[in-house]
Design a protein around this motif. Structure first.
Motif, PDB file in Angstrom:
ATOM      1  N   HIS A 103       8.065  30.977 -32.615  1.00  0.00           N
ATOM      2  CA  HIS A 103       7.630  30.797 -33.891  1.00  0.00           C
ATOM      3  C   HIS A 103       6.031  31.171 -34.101  1.00  0.00           C
ATOM      4  CE1 HIS A 103       6.495  29.612 -38.030  1.00  0.00           C
ATOM      5  NE2 HIS A 103       7.553  28.948 -38.281  1.00  0.00           N
ATOM      6  N   ALA A 104       5.702  32.261 -34.955  1.00  0.00           N
ATOM      7  CA  ALA A 104       4.496  32.873 -34.851  1.00  0.00           C
ATOM      8  C   ALA A 104       3.501  31.991 -35.539  1.00  0.00           C
ATOM      9  CB  ALA A 104       4.475  34.469 -35.161  1.00  0.00           C
ATOM     10  N   GLY A 105       3.734  31.061 -36.155  1.00  0.00           N
ATOM     11  CA  GLY A 105       2.741  30.258 -37.106  1.00  0.00           C
ATOM     12  C   GLY A 105       1.999  31.222 -37.914  1.00  0.00           C
ATOM     13  N   ARG A 106       0.441  30.987 -37.782  1.00  0.00           N
ATOM     14  CA  ARG A 106      -0.285  31.656 -38.547  1.00  0.00           C
ATOM     15  C   ARG A 106      -0.428  33.026 -37.974  1.00  0.00           C
ATOM     16  NH1 ARG A 106      -6.493  29.527 -36.288  1.00  0.00           N
ATOM     17  NH2 ARG A 106      -6.253  30.562 -34.115  1.00  0.00           N
ATOM     18  N   ALA A 131       0.734  26.643 -40.175  1.00  0.00           N
ATOM     19  CA  ALA A 131       0.037  26.394 -38.747  1.00  0.00           C
ATOM     20  C   ALA A 131      -0.058  24.855 -38.724  1.00  0.00           C
ATOM     21  CB  ALA A 131      -1.203  27.187 -38.742  1.00  0.00           C
ATOM     22  N   PRO A 132      -0.890  24.194 -37.701  1.00  0.00           N
ATOM     23  CA  PRO A 132      -1.006  23.131 -37.457  1.00  0.00           C
ATOM     24  C   PRO A 132      -2.183  22.687 -38.623  1.00  0.00           C
ATOM     25  CG  PRO A 132      -1.110  24.084 -35.197  1.00  0.00           C
ATOM     26  CD  PRO A 132      -1.049  25.073 -36.277  1.00  0.00           C
ATOM     27  N   SER A 133      -3.225  23.561 -38.790  1.00  0.00           N
ATOM     28  CA  SER A 133      -4.173  23.326 -39.655  1.00  0.00           C
ATOM     29  C   SER A 133      -4.339  24.616 -40.702  1.00  0.00           C
ATOM     30  CB  SER A 133      -5.435  22.869 -39.085  1.00  0.00           C
ATOM     31  OG  SER A 133      -5.246  21.710 -38.054  1.00  0.00           O
ATOM     32  N   ALA A 134      -4.754  24.354 -41.718  1.00  0.00           N
ATOM     33  CA  ALA A 134      -4.964  25.569 -42.448  1.00  0.00           C
ATOM     34  C   ALA A 134      -6.272  26.594 -42.223  1.00  0.00           C
ATOM     35  CB  ALA A 134      -5.068  25.040 -44.082  1.00  0.00           C
ATOM     36  N   ILE A 135      -6.152  26.898 -41.135  1.00  0.00           N
ATOM     37  CA  ILE A 135      -7.340  27.775 -40.417  1.00  0.00           C
ATOM     38  C   ILE A 135      -6.688  29.192 -40.059  1.00  0.00           C
ATOM     39  CG2 ILE A 135      -8.994  27.967 -38.637  1.00  0.00           C
ATOM     40  CD1 ILE A 135      -8.693  24.906 -38.131  1.00  0.00           C
ATOM     41  N   PRO A 136      -7.270  30.010 -40.789  1.00  0.00           N
ATOM     42  CA  PRO A 136      -6.737  31.631 -40.319  1.00  0.00           C
ATOM     43  C   PRO A 136      -7.243  32.066 -38.979  1.00  0.00           C
ATOM     44  CG  PRO A 136      -8.626  31.854 -42.002  1.00  0.00           C
ATOM     45  CD  PRO A 136      -7.939  30.349 -41.686  1.00  0.00           C
ATOM     46  N   VAL A 137      -6.602  32.776 -38.553  1.00  0.00           N
ATOM     47  CA  VAL A 137      -7.286  33.697 -37.177  1.00  0.00           C
ATOM     48  C   VAL A 137      -8.267  34.254 -37.647  1.00  0.00           C
ATOM     49  CG1 VAL A 137      -6.655  35.153 -35.537  1.00  0.00           C
ATOM     50  CG2 VAL A 137      -4.745  34.152 -36.484  1.00  0.00           C
ATOM     51  N   ASN A 138      -8.431  35.099 -38.625  1.00  0.00           N
ATOM     52  CA  ASN A 138      -9.462  35.913 -39.110  1.00  0.00           C
ATOM     53  C   ASN A 138      -9.288  36.309 -40.288  1.00  0.00           C
ATOM     54  OD1 ASN A 138      -8.079  38.347 -38.685  1.00  0.00           O
ATOM     55  ND2 ASN A 138      -8.795  38.409 -36.319  1.00  0.00           N
ATOM     56  N   PRO A 144      -2.963  30.141 -43.367  1.00  0.00           N
ATOM     57  CA  PRO A 144      -1.930  29.577 -43.272  1.00  0.00           C
ATOM     58  C   PRO A 144      -1.881  28.186 -44.138  1.00  0.00           C
ATOM     59  CG  PRO A 144      -3.201  29.008 -41.360  1.00  0.00           C
ATOM     60  CD  PRO A 144      -3.896  29.975 -42.418  1.00  0.00           C
ATOM     61  N   VAL A 145      -0.532  27.410 -44.321  1.00  0.00           N
ATOM     62  CA  VAL A 145      -0.625  26.203 -44.988  1.00  0.00           C
ATOM     63  C   VAL A 145      -0.197  25.357 -43.769  1.00  0.00           C
ATOM     64  CG1 VAL A 145       0.831  24.479 -46.599  1.00  0.00           C
ATOM     65  CG2 VAL A 145       0.183  27.022 -47.069  1.00  0.00           C
ATOM     66  N   ALA A 146      -0.971  24.132 -43.806  1.00  0.00           N
ATOM     67  CA  ALA A 146      -0.785  23.105 -42.591  1.00  0.00           C
ATOM     68  C   ALA A 146       0.531  22.527 -42.865  1.00  0.00           C
ATOM     69  CB  ALA A 146      -1.952  22.015 -42.660  1.00  0.00           C
ATOM     70  N   LEU A 147       1.381  22.195 -41.654  1.00  0.00           N
ATOM     71  CA  LEU A 147       2.445  21.791 -41.741  1.00  0.00           C
ATOM     72  C   LEU A 147       2.609  20.227 -41.823  1.00  0.00           C
ATOM     73  CD1 LEU A 147       4.017  23.772 -38.414  1.00  0.00           C
ATOM     74  CD2 LEU A 147       4.778  23.929 -40.800  1.00  0.00           C
TER      75      LEU A 147
END
Length: 363
Positions: A103-106, A131-138, A144-147
């Motif tokens: 699962h690729a997540g963010r 993602a685990p937390s609403a933090i983008p890669v860049n 992402p939305v936190a799960l």
């Protein structure tokens, strides 16, 4: 005698040698289904001389794909398509084939990397990432939305269901993808995981989902079918996921019966500082191997036969994965066997291909 070309067992699965083709994304699927490209690609690699081939990252659900063009295993249709692909390859090759579930997540919903790599918005055929937390890669990726905890449990269930499809399709082994900045790695790393519940904060909590995914998959598969895992041993970022934490995770997985550890690194953040060079990840495999009693696969700019032989013969790792080298030269294994005076399996149609003066290359 070459150690690279000696047999090994992963669980109950016997491998002819210790050369592995690692997962390499092709971004060529249609709605998660394999295409003729996959038949040509994997059919070619199945005659490379390797002891094991691990199929590219294959998504457990549509939103888990790295791109809209990734393989998937989330329905009966996907299982049947994968079975057809494997059956076609196995008419002509005895090579064991594993599949890597992801699962690729963010890092999901991205374009093909050769097409101006960017986030594909829902309006353009992409989807909202999680993602685990609403933090983008860049800035190039979606936010992402936190799960929720219920959503985490649903993803664990999807991993298990995908493993059932993989088993029915006929894959010989399963690899869990917990590396390269994808969802499970995101939970492991404090850089991407800033949760305060039982899936975040402490090391015990951050590794929880990986342990639960492994246990869920192991519970639904026959006991003879090996289940391994690929990890990034370090984020290459200060205060991120690192080797000491990887050792804790690997020891817990080994105690639970995990079949092997496939050791890579990085991929979580573009802040990583990687000293790329030959064998740059092998020391991580060696460290992990010294703490567990299950097979360890080393990978990372391993391009020469003597280099691969040295890794195995000196005990740095049990197996060696050659990725880009195999793409560039699908008969890399043949040439390595010639260099090391070993033997590989080849189809009868190619037995006349050995260079003049080379003897006993093919079994």
């Amino acid at each position: 005698m070459s150690q690279l070309f000696t047999p090994i067992k992963i669980g109950r699965q016997s491998l002819d040698n210790r050369l592995v083709i690692p997962p390499m994304c092709q971004y060529s699927a249609k709605d998660g289904l394999p295409t003729d490209w996959h038949l040509m690609h994997y059919g070619s690699l199945s005659h490379s001389g390797a002891g094991l081939m691990i199929m590219e990252a294959t998504a457990i659900c549509p939103a888990g794909r790295l791109s809209p063009f990734d393989l998937g295993l989330w329905s009966d249709d996907h299982q049947l398509a994968m079975k057809k692909l494997l059956d076609s390859i196995r008419q002509y090759s005895p090579m064991p084939i594993a599949v890597q579930l992801v699962h690729a997540g963010r890092k999901a919903s991205m374009s093909q990397p050769w097409q101006n790599f960017h986030y594909v918005k829902p309006a353009d055929g992409g989807w909202q990432t999680v993602a685990p937390s609403a933090i983008p890669v860049n800035d190039n990726y979606g936010t992402p939305v936190a799960l929720s905890k219920n959503e985490i449990q649903a993803i664990i269930t999807q991993f298990a269901q995908s493993a059932i499809y993989a088993d029915k399709a006929g894959f010989d082994m399963i690899e869990i993808h917990a590396a390269h900045g994808y969802l499970l790695h995101q939970f492991l790393s404090p850089i991407a995981n800033q949760r305060t519940d039982e899936y975040g904060d402490s090391l015990e909590n951050r590794i929880r989902i990986v342990i639960e995914v492994y246990q869920a998959i192991r519970a639904v598969l026959p006991t003879h079918k090996a289940v391994g895992i690929r990890i990034s041993a370090t984020d290459w970022i200060e205060h991120g996921w690192d080797l000491s934490q990887s050792l804790v995770l690997c020891q817990k997985l080994a105690a639970l019966g995990c079949s092997y550890i496939h050791v890579s690194s990085g991929g979580l953040s573009d802040a990583q500082q990687i000293p790329v060079g030959p064998n740059y990840q092998v020391n991580f495999a060696q460290a992990i191997k010294s703490h567990i009693d299950i097979p360890v696969i080393a990978v990372g700019l391993i391009t020469e036969a003597i280099q691969a032989e040295a890794i195995v013969s000196t005990g740095q790792a049990d197996m060696v994965a050659v990725g880009r080298g195999m793409l560039y030269n699908p008969h890399w294994g043949w040439q390595a066997a010639e260099t090391l005076q070993a033997q590989v399996i080849a189809p009868p149609q190619y037995l006349c291909s050995t260079p003049h003066g080379v003897k006993n290359l093919f079994k």
